[in-house]
Design a protein around this motif. Structure first.
Motif, short mmCIF file in Angstrom:
data_model
loop_
_atom_site.label_atom_id
_atom_site.label_comp_id
_atom_site.label_asym_id
_atom_site.label_seq_id
_atom_site.Cartn_x
_atom_site.Cartn_y
_atom_site.Cartn_z
N GLU A 114 -22.16 -15.46 -1.24
CA GLU A 114 -23.12 -16.29 -1.96
C GLU A 114 -24.48 -15.61 -1.98
O GLU A 114 -24.85 -14.91 -1.03
CB GLU A 114 -23.27 -17.66 -1.30
N SER A 157 -25.26 -18.83 -6.30
CA SER A 157 -24.22 -18.24 -7.13
C SER A 157 -23.20 -17.55 -6.22
O SER A 157 -23.58 -16.75 -5.36
CB SER A 157 -24.81 -17.23 -8.12
N GLU A 165 -20.37 -14.90 -6.04
CA GLU A 165 -19.90 -13.74 -6.79
C GLU A 165 -18.77 -13.07 -6.02
O GLU A 165 -18.74 -13.09 -4.78
CB GLU A 165 -21.03 -12.75 -7.03
N PRO A 170 -18.71 -15.99 -12.51
CA PRO A 170 -19.52 -16.58 -11.44
C PRO A 170 -19.20 -18.05 -11.22
O PRO A 170 -18.61 -18.73 -12.08
CB PRO A 170 -20.95 -16.39 -11.94
N PHE A 230 -21.56 -21.14 -10.12
CA PHE A 230 -22.93 -21.56 -9.86
C PHE A 230 -22.95 -22.94 -9.22
O PHE A 230 -22.14 -23.81 -9.54
CB PHE A 230 -23.74 -21.60 -11.16
N TRP A 290 -16.99 -19.41 -16.76
CA TRP A 290 -18.01 -19.70 -15.75
C TRP A 290 -17.81 -21.12 -15.22
O TRP A 290 -17.39 -22.02 -15.93
CB TRP A 290 -19.40 -19.58 -16.33
#
Length: 610
Positions: free
Chosen positions: A192, A224, A226, A237, A239, A259
């Motif tokens: 994160e 976020s 990743e 990603p 979020f 996303w």
């Protein structure tokens, strides 16, 4: 270096001859003509002697004293205790003062205290006692060991500083058999990272006039999640916005459909969102792996990643979870390297560009529209593969991480026991060894300080060799030289150890004073008042008033308790007297007197006692 200095000295002598003969009285012109430094020529013209012929001048400290100071510096450096020039000056002056006391037992000079004295400022210093100044310390270090010259300290968190090369080597040893069975396209790392909406670079170089830059005071943060692969692939990603509901205006058709946007009360990841991300990971990576082929997932050991639900799903989906060592992600996690650094840098530059040209980088919908371009420039195959390579994960190369840690530990050890550890080692006869790097050893200390005994056992062995050399036949070749050599070695080391004991005794007294003066055992969290600014005088006055008030309340409480206890005793006495009166006035007196004890007092009167 000596030849160049000698050649330059010859040119300076020629320039001085021309200057003193009156041919040319311009030092600047002479310096240019003869190719010598102007300042050096000027100092020589004012009477400063040359270094040639002055290198064997008598030194204030003996070889043993210099060796003791150097050994102390090395010992303290291993425990991350660093000395400055003033500290080294005090050590040298302390040894000179003690040497003077030994050579002049009847001198009237004041004795040294237990704490390192500032002898340069002391009074009644004998004229024959020569002391050093702070410039001597740096000259001494430069002459003995230039690697010990002051350098900028590397700032690192205390917990991360405790990570050792052995810990990292153990982690890589556990990773090696696992990673050899997995293709590089199935090696993943997720983590994160946080973003502050509207955050701009702290420093920027701009072409134009300087001007102030206004930023939003209250900025919201988001998270976020990743994930990258060793093959250069990056997952879509995940979020996490701070809030409780998703707003329609955040989304539009330009966003990538893969996303994921979620909300949390704090804006940070929790156990439920971590499990949702794991399903997101499985969805986008299962087709990249062949049938029944496991996927290795590297991540930090946060509690949200180690729930039973998370690990159970990993087992069912053939995902191998592998945690990093605590406080070591900055060393081995690929995302913590160039990837997140590039990510954050480009994000802040984008915020500055949007803010400068009238946009609103603090809006979440603007963030979602702008983060696509930032991710495209950040998560490139070249950067992702380089992140895994520099961390030694793929290609597998632990030396990229372990070797720098080993070199750092050789330079200075992580603080474990502080000053007590040094004294305990010396008490056991264990001498801390200096680092074995590119060390420059002084010719004055080279022959005696390298081959000298370090422990009581080696001292005893040296004594045995010396006795054996003394007992050898008188006509044995080289007998005198061997005895002299062994005696000098043992004598020098013994004197050096004695000087070290003097230094350590004073340093221990200094450490004791610092601990007693600059540590506190009062851990109270009580507040003085709710005001924001107070002087120490006002604060102490308020504390004194509160303490006095509490003492008065305590006195009043004790008085109330004593009064209450006295009232209870008086009530009990009245009740007892009433019982006595009723007992004496009753008809069946024998039955009433059973609970009481009848006895005679000194005057002969009968009394009753319960």
């Amino acid at each position: 270096m000596a030849n160049s200095y000698s050649e330059e000295e010859d040119r300076i002598i020629s320039a001085l001859e021309a200057y003193r003969s009156g041919k040319n009285r311009n030092l600047s012109a002479l310096a240019r003509e003869y190719g010598v430094p102007y300042q050096r020529l000027r100092r020589r013209s004012l009477g400063t002697p040359s270094k040639i012929g002055n290198q064997n001048r008598p030194r204030l400290l003996t070889k043993a004293q210099e060796g003791a100071i150097l050994s102390t510096i090395d010992s303290l450096s291993r425990f991350n205790i660093k000395l400055n020039g003033k500290d080294i000056e005090d050590l040298a002056n302390l040894l000179l003062w003690r040497q003077y006391e030994r050579d002049h037992p009847d001198a009237t000079a004041p004795k040294t205290s237990a704490i390192l004295p500032r002898l340069a400022k002391a009074q009644n210093i004998p004229s024959e006692l020569k002391l050093v100044n702070h410039q001597w310390a740096y000259s001494f270090i430069k002459r003995i060991d230039p690697s010990l010259l002051p350098i900028a300290d590397e700032q690192i968190e205390s917990e991360r500083a405790k990570v050792s090369a052995a810990m990292m080597q153990h982690w890589f040893d556990g990773l090696e058999p696992v990673i050899k069975q997995i293709k590089h396209c199935n090696i993943y790392n997720f983590d994160e990272t946080g973003f502050i909406l509207g955050q701009q670079p702290s420093r920027t170089r701009s072409i134009g006039r300087r001007r102030a830059r206004a930023e939003v005071d209250e900025r919201e943060s988001l998270t976020s999640i990743e994930c990258i692969s060793a093959s250069g692939f990056a997952l879509p990603p995940f979020f996490i916005f701070r809030g409780s509901v998703l707003l329609e205006r955040w989304f539009d058709e330009s966003l990538d459909p893969d996303w994921v946007v979620s909300v949390a009360k704090t804006g940070y990841v929790n156990s439920d969102l971590a499990f949702e991300w794991l399903q997101h990971f499985d969805k986008h990576t299962i087709n990249r792996a062949e049938k029944n082929e496991p996927r290795l997932l590297l991540f930090d050991g946060h509690t949200t990643h180690l729930t039973a639900e998370f690990l159970e799903y990993c087992g069912q989906a053939k995902i191998l979870p592998f945690c990093f060592i605590s406080h070591a992600t900055h060393l081995v996690q690929p995302l913590d390297g160039d990837t997140f650094l590039t990510y954050k840098t480009k994000f802040r530059s984008w915020n500055r560009m949007v803010s400068q040209w009238g946009g609103d980088p603090t809006d979440k919908s603007v963030f979602l529209r702008g983060i696509r371009e930032i991710r495209d420039e950040t998560f490139t195959p070249h950067i992702i593969r380089g992140s895994f390579r520099k961390r030694g994960i793929y290609p597998f190369n632990p030396d990229l991480v372990v070797k720098p840690l080993t070199e750092r530990e050789e330079r200075e050890f992580v603080p474990l026991t502080g000053f007590d550890g040094i004294l305990s080692d010396n008490a056991r006869g264990i001498q801390p060894q200096p680092p074995q790097g590119d060390r420059v050893t002084s010719p004055a200390l080279s022959s005696s300080s390298i081959e000298q005994p370090e422990t009581p056992r080696s001292v005893k062995k040296c004594w045995q060799k010396l006795r054996k050399a003394i007992d050898s036949p008188l006509d044995r070749p080289g007998r005198v030289e061997k005895v002299e050599r062994r005696w000098t070695r043992l004598e020098t080391k013994t004197v050096t150890k004695y000087e070290e004991v003097i230094i350590q005794h004073n340093l221990l007294a200094k450490a004791t004073k610092v601990r007693s003066s600059y540590t506190t055992t009062n851990r109270t969290k009580r507040q003085i008042t709710k005001v924001k600014v107070l002087t120490t005088k006002d604060a102490n006055a308020r504390i004194a008033m509160r303490t006095e008030k509490e003492n008065q309340q305590w006195v009043q409480r004790v008085r109330r308790e004593n009064a209450k206890k006295l009232a209870e005793e008086e009530a009990a006495a009245v009740k007892l007297a009433e019982l006595r009166r009723k007992a004496l006035a009753g008809s069946d007196i024998d039955r009433l007197f059973e609970p009481f004890d009848i006895f005679e007092d000194r005057e002969g009167d009968s009394s009753l006692r319960v």
